[in-house]
Write a protein that holds these residues in place. Structure first.
Motif, PDB file in Angstrom:
ATOM      1  N   ALA A   3       6.613  19.725 -10.379  1.00 44.54           N
ATOM      2  CA  ALA A   3       6.601  18.416 -11.037  1.00 44.54           C
ATOM      3  C   ALA A   3       7.706  17.725 -11.236  1.00 44.54           C
ATOM      4  O   ALA A   3       8.848  18.379 -11.538  1.00 44.54           O
ATOM      5  CB  ALA A   3       5.812  18.462 -12.624  1.00 44.54           C
ATOM      6  N   ASP A   4       7.951  16.508 -11.278  1.00 46.94           N
ATOM      7  CA  ASP A   4       9.009  15.669 -11.420  1.00 46.94           C
ATOM      8  C   ASP A   4       9.451  15.773 -12.880  1.00 46.94           C
ATOM      9  O   ASP A   4       8.887  15.098 -13.832  1.00 46.94           O
ATOM     10  CB  ASP A   4       9.140  14.139 -10.814  1.00 46.94           C
ATOM     11  N   PRO A   5      10.533  16.194 -13.305  1.00 49.06           N
ATOM     12  CA  PRO A   5      10.917  16.179 -14.790  1.00 49.06           C
ATOM     13  C   PRO A   5      11.267  15.055 -15.250  1.00 49.06           C
ATOM     14  O   PRO A   5      11.209  14.614 -16.582  1.00 49.06           O
ATOM     15  CB  PRO A   5      12.096  17.321 -14.813  1.00 49.06           C
ATOM     16  N   LEU A   6      11.527  13.923 -14.407  1.00 52.30           N
ATOM     17  CA  LEU A   6      12.058  12.603 -14.674  1.00 52.30           C
ATOM     18  C   LEU A   6      10.931  11.640 -14.683  1.00 52.30           C
ATOM     19  O   LEU A   6      11.109  10.417 -14.628  1.00 52.30           O
ATOM     20  CB  LEU A   6      13.263  12.121 -14.161  1.00 52.30           C
ATOM     21  N   ALA A   7       9.720  12.126 -14.324  1.00 48.25           N
ATOM     22  CA  ALA A   7       8.574  11.125 -13.790  1.00 48.25           C
ATOM     23  C   ALA A   7       8.109  10.275 -15.031  1.00 48.25           C
ATOM     24  O   ALA A   7       7.826   9.171 -15.077  1.00 48.25           O
ATOM     25  CB  ALA A   7       7.238  12.104 -13.825  1.00 48.25           C
ATOM     26  N   ASP A   8       8.363  10.598 -16.467  1.00 49.49           N
ATOM     27  CA  ASP A   8       8.121   9.857 -17.387  1.00 49.49           C
ATOM     28  C   ASP A   8       9.328   9.121 -18.211  1.00 49.49           C
ATOM     29  O   ASP A   8       9.125   8.424 -19.215  1.00 49.49           O
ATOM     30  CB  ASP A   8       7.329  10.667 -18.672  1.00 49.49           C
ATOM     31  N   GLU A   9      10.528   9.332 -17.472  1.00 50.97           N
ATOM     32  CA  GLU A   9      11.873   8.752 -18.138  1.00 50.97           C
ATOM     33  C   GLU A   9      11.560   7.024 -17.832  1.00 50.97           C
ATOM     34  O   GLU A   9      11.011   6.456 -17.030  1.00 50.97           O
ATOM     35  CB  GLU A   9      12.901   9.220 -17.398  1.00 50.97           C
ATOM     36  N   ARG A  10      12.050   6.468 -19.190  1.00 51.88           N
ATOM     37  CA  ARG A  10      11.865   4.991 -19.335  1.00 51.88           C
ATOM     38  C   ARG A  10      13.168   4.485 -18.626  1.00 51.88           C
ATOM     39  O   ARG A  10      13.802   3.696 -19.357  1.00 51.88           O
ATOM     40  CB  ARG A  10      11.580   4.515 -20.647  1.00 51.88           C
ATOM     41  N   PHE A  11      13.383   4.537 -17.539  1.00 57.34           N
ATOM     42  CA  PHE A  11      14.437   4.052 -16.615  1.00 57.34           C
ATOM     43  C   PHE A  11      14.270   2.383 -16.846  1.00 57.34           C
ATOM     44  O   PHE A  11      13.138   1.571 -16.422  1.00 57.34           O
ATOM     45  CB  PHE A  11      14.513   4.488 -15.181  1.00 57.34           C
ATOM     46  N   GLY A  12      15.396   1.622 -16.959  1.00 51.37           N
ATOM     47  CA  GLY A  12      15.356   0.308 -17.202  1.00 51.37           C
ATOM     48  C   GLY A  12      14.714  -0.336 -18.449  1.00 51.37           C
ATOM     49  O   GLY A  12      14.732  -1.589 -18.774  1.00 51.37           O
ATOM     50  N   HIS A  13      14.469   0.802 -19.343  1.00 53.23           N
ATOM     51  CA  HIS A  13      13.867   0.168 -20.664  1.00 53.23           C
ATOM     52  C   HIS A  13      14.471   0.779 -22.030  1.00 53.23           C
ATOM     53  O   HIS A  13      13.835   1.510 -22.627  1.00 53.23           O
ATOM     54  CB  HIS A  13      12.329   0.363 -20.655  1.00 53.23           C
ATOM     55  N   LEU A  14      16.000   0.216 -22.312  1.00 54.52           N
ATOM     56  CA  LEU A  14      16.457   0.884 -23.384  1.00 54.52           C
ATOM     57  C   LEU A  14      16.603  -0.122 -24.265  1.00 54.52           C
ATOM     58  O   LEU A  14      16.815  -1.077 -24.080  1.00 54.52           O
ATOM     59  CB  LEU A  14      17.784   1.443 -22.708  1.00 54.52           C
ATOM     60  N   PRO A  15      16.503   0.512 -25.816  1.00 58.85           N
ATOM     61  CA  PRO A  15      16.506  -0.633 -26.539  1.00 58.85           C
ATOM     62  C   PRO A  15      18.269  -1.170 -26.787  1.00 58.85           C
ATOM     63  O   PRO A  15      19.223  -0.437 -26.358  1.00 58.85           O
ATOM     64  CB  PRO A  15      16.352   0.261 -28.084  1.00 58.85           C
ATOM     65  N   TYR A  16      18.230  -2.259 -27.322  1.00 66.93           N
ATOM     66  CA  TYR A  16      19.755  -2.873 -27.730  1.00 66.93           C
ATOM     67  C   TYR A  16      19.471  -3.608 -28.974  1.00 66.93           C
ATOM     68  O   TYR A  16      18.423  -3.812 -29.435  1.00 66.93           O
ATOM     69  CB  TYR A  16      20.012  -3.851 -26.428  1.00 66.93           C
ATOM     70  N   ASP A  17      20.749  -4.094 -29.506  1.00 69.88           N
ATOM     71  CA  ASP A  17      20.687  -4.727 -30.885  1.00 69.88           C
ATOM     72  C   ASP A  17      20.564  -6.428 -30.760  1.00 69.88           C
ATOM     73  O   ASP A  17      20.551  -7.051 -31.506  1.00 69.88           O
ATOM     74  CB  ASP A  17      21.795  -4.291 -31.691  1.00 69.88           C
ATOM     75  N   GLU A  18      21.570  -6.656 -29.476  1.00 67.52           N
ATOM     76  CA  GLU A  18      21.779  -7.924 -29.108  1.00 67.52           C
ATOM     77  C   GLU A  18      21.896  -8.320 -27.630  1.00 67.52           C
ATOM     78  O   GLU A  18      22.431  -7.358 -26.994  1.00 67.52           O
ATOM     79  CB  GLU A  18      23.127  -8.341 -29.786  1.00 67.52           C
ATOM     80  N   VAL A  19      21.601  -9.519 -27.241  1.00 65.96           N
ATOM     81  CA  VAL A  19      21.743  -9.919 -25.670  1.00 65.96           C
ATOM     82  C   VAL A  19      22.470 -11.149 -26.126  1.00 65.96           C
ATOM     83  O   VAL A  19      22.353 -12.214 -26.659  1.00 65.96           O
ATOM     84  CB  VAL A  19      20.451 -10.150 -25.218  1.00 65.96           C
ATOM     85  N   THR A  20      23.562 -11.152 -24.983  1.00 60.51           N
ATOM     86  CA  THR A  20      24.136 -12.413 -24.959  1.00 60.51           C
ATOM     87  C   THR A  20      24.606 -12.790 -23.649  1.00 60.51           C
ATOM     88  O   THR A  20      24.495 -11.971 -22.605  1.00 60.51           O
ATOM     89  CB  THR A  20      25.662 -12.339 -26.051  1.00 60.51           C
ATOM     90  N   VAL A  21      25.280 -14.022 -23.488  1.00 62.34           N
ATOM     91  CA  VAL A  21      25.651 -14.198 -22.183  1.00 62.34           C
ATOM     92  C   VAL A  21      27.366 -14.580 -22.132  1.00 62.34           C
ATOM     93  O   VAL A  21      27.638 -15.472 -23.147  1.00 62.34           O
ATOM     94  CB  VAL A  21      24.843 -15.459 -21.523  1.00 62.34           C
ATOM     95  N   VAL A  22      28.150 -13.975 -21.332  1.00 68.16           N
ATOM     96  CA  VAL A  22      29.381 -14.239 -21.164  1.00 68.16           C
ATOM     97  C   VAL A  22      29.849 -15.167 -19.918  1.00 68.16           C
ATOM     98  O   VAL A  22      29.148 -14.817 -18.905  1.00 68.16           O
ATOM     99  CB  VAL A  22      30.411 -12.941 -21.302  1.00 68.16           C
ATOM    100  N   THR A  23      30.306 -16.225 -20.137  1.00 70.20           N
ATOM    101  CA  THR A  23      30.587 -17.061 -18.836  1.00 70.20           C
ATOM    102  C   THR A  23      32.114 -16.960 -18.306  1.00 70.20           C
ATOM    103  O   THR A  23      32.842 -16.890 -19.287  1.00 70.20           O
ATOM    104  CB  THR A  23      30.426 -18.582 -19.162  1.00 70.20           C
ATOM    105  N   THR A  24      32.245 -16.613 -16.854  1.00 74.67           N
ATOM    106  CA  THR A  24      33.346 -16.311 -16.513  1.00 74.67           C
ATOM    107  C   THR A  24      33.971 -17.592 -16.061  1.00 74.67           C
ATOM    108  O   THR A  24      33.607 -18.741 -16.226  1.00 74.67           O
ATOM    109  CB  THR A  24      33.211 -15.602 -15.373  1.00 74.67           C
ATOM    110  N   ALA A  25      35.586 -17.604 -15.759  1.00 72.17           N
ATOM    111  CA  ALA A  25      36.352 -18.836 -15.660  1.00 72.17           C
ATOM    112  C   ALA A  25      35.738 -19.299 -14.413  1.00 72.17           C
ATOM    113  O   ALA A  25      35.824 -20.824 -14.154  1.00 72.17           O
ATOM    114  CB  ALA A  25      37.619 -18.371 -15.229  1.00 72.17           C
ATOM    115  N   ASP A  26      35.012 -18.613 -13.508  1.00 76.02           N
ATOM    116  CA  ASP A  26      34.476 -19.329 -12.095  1.00 76.02           C
ATOM    117  C   ASP A  26      32.930 -19.711 -12.498  1.00 76.02           C
ATOM    118  O   ASP A  26      32.428 -19.999 -11.560  1.00 76.02           O
ATOM    119  CB  ASP A  26      34.659 -18.592 -10.767  1.00 76.02           C
ATOM    120  N   GLY A  27      32.544 -19.908 -13.679  1.00 74.49           N
ATOM    121  CA  GLY A  27      31.201 -20.314 -13.865  1.00 74.49           C
ATOM    122  C   GLY A  27      30.062 -19.526 -13.733  1.00 74.49           C
ATOM    123  O   GLY A  27      28.918 -19.880 -13.744  1.00 74.49           O
ATOM    124  N   LEU A  28      30.310 -18.146 -13.703  1.00 71.41           N
ATOM    125  CA  LEU A  28      29.008 -17.153 -13.659  1.00 71.41           C
ATOM    126  C   LEU A  28      28.703 -16.648 -15.085  1.00 71.41           C
ATOM    127  O   LEU A  28      29.748 -16.357 -15.936  1.00 71.41           O
ATOM    128  CB  LEU A  28      29.623 -16.258 -12.617  1.00 71.41           C
TER     129      LEU A  28
END
Length: 324
Positions: A3-28
């Motif tokens: 059996a795959d030991p990581l079959a139930d791992e929640r890849f891509g779904h980890l908790p966080y306290d804040e989401v923000t956006v940082v804009t670079t000098a070239d507008g990204l």
């Protein structure tokens, strides 16, 4: 079949306290997730403990912040550190250039903007995997004083300070096929043309595969769930983004920039089966930085931090405990 030991791992779904956006000098717009530490309250005296450094994680080429899944999980459980994760330009949920090529100088400037907007003047430890390590080197070249005044430690995982054009992936025939469409990108002075991008689309398919099954891992049979997760990160990075990054990576040479890190605590980690940034690239970093600590990861490839997380996490935790 086991059996795959990581079959139930929640890849891509980890908790966080804040989401923000940082804009670079070239507008990204850079997508950023922040994990806050547990409250540092001393139950006996009601005092807040001195702040630990903020950890900023910088991922590699064709990947995203999810590369640090196991490190984020382990350190979140410890609750001792404030952690900042962001997707580099053109990767994950960050925006992409409309024209021109990505440069490591621009990635270094983007990291500086993340520092300014998420940390300010507080102490920092930078943790870079692969191209993320190169981004840190670009930052050191642009802002060497940061590594004396603010950055208390640097962790390089599976990275290189240069000579990536000499890497054969342990397979010369593959490199010959892959190199042909790179030639106009690496040697040309002008912007990418439509024809170059079309040729590079085909090469990028090989590159995405190289970063996963055969070249990303050192073990013969890595977890299917883990391989699928890495392939999803690769697939999310568009072929045009891949094309626009290639010259930056293959002409990367920042050995002199490492001089700025000589007064900074440094940890270098490398899988001993890494074919993308072979162990001798880590050895060269350690030669320039003789006080750096080197931790080899037995049996691991380029994705040692996902493939052998217990080894990497133990080294990272010990390193962080030594940072002033």
């Amino acid at each position: 079949m086991a059996a795959d030991p990581l079959a139930d791992e929640r890849f891509g779904h980890l908790p966080y306290d804040e989401v923000t956006v940082v804009t670079t000098a070239d507008g990204l717009d850079l997508y950023v997730e922040i994990v806050e530490p547990d409250d540092g309250i001393d139950l006996d005296f009601g005092l807040t403990s001195p702040p630990e450094p903020t950890l900023i994680f910088v991922h590699g080429f064709c990947l995203d912040m999810g590369t640090f899944h196991f490190q984020r999980t382990a350190l979140t459980h410890r609750g001792a550190y404030r952690m900042v994760f962001y997707d580099q330009p053109g990767h994950g949920q960050s925006s992409k250039l409309r024209q021109g090529e990505y440069t490591l100088d621009a990635l270094g400037e983007a990291l500086k903007r993340v520092i300014d907007e998420t940390v300010g003047d507080g102490p920092i430890v930078l943790i870079g995997h692969s191209m993320g390590g190169m981004t840190i080197m670009a930052l050191a070249e642009l802002y060497p004083q940061l590594f004396t005044d603010q950055i208390r430690g640097v962790v390089f995982i599976s990275t290189s300070a240069g000579k990536l054009d000499e890497v054969t992936f342990g397979m010369p025939d593959f490199m010959a096929r892959f190199s042909r469409p790179l030639v106009p990108v690496i040697t040309g002075a002008g912007r990418l043309t439509g024809g170059m991008i079309d040729a590079l689309r085909r090469a990028s398919t090989d590159l995405a595969q190289a970063l996963t099954r055969r070249y990303g891992f050192g073990t013969e049979k890595p977890s299917p769930a883990l391989v699928k997760y890495v392939e999803q990160m690769n697939a999310h990075t568009g072929t045009e983004v891949v094309a626009r990054y290639l010259r930056a990576i293959y002409t990367h040479a920042r050995y002199p920039a490492l001089e700025a890190l000589k007064q900074t605590r440094v940890l270098v980690v490398s899988g001993d089966q890494d074919k993308l940034t072979p162990p001798d690239h880590s050895a060269e970093i350690c030669r320039i930085l003789p006080d750096a600590e080197f931790v080899p990861v037995p049996g691991a490839g380029h994705l040692a931090l996902l493939e052998r997380p217990n080894v990497v996490n133990a080294a990272l935790t010990e390193f962080l405990e030594q940072v002033d």
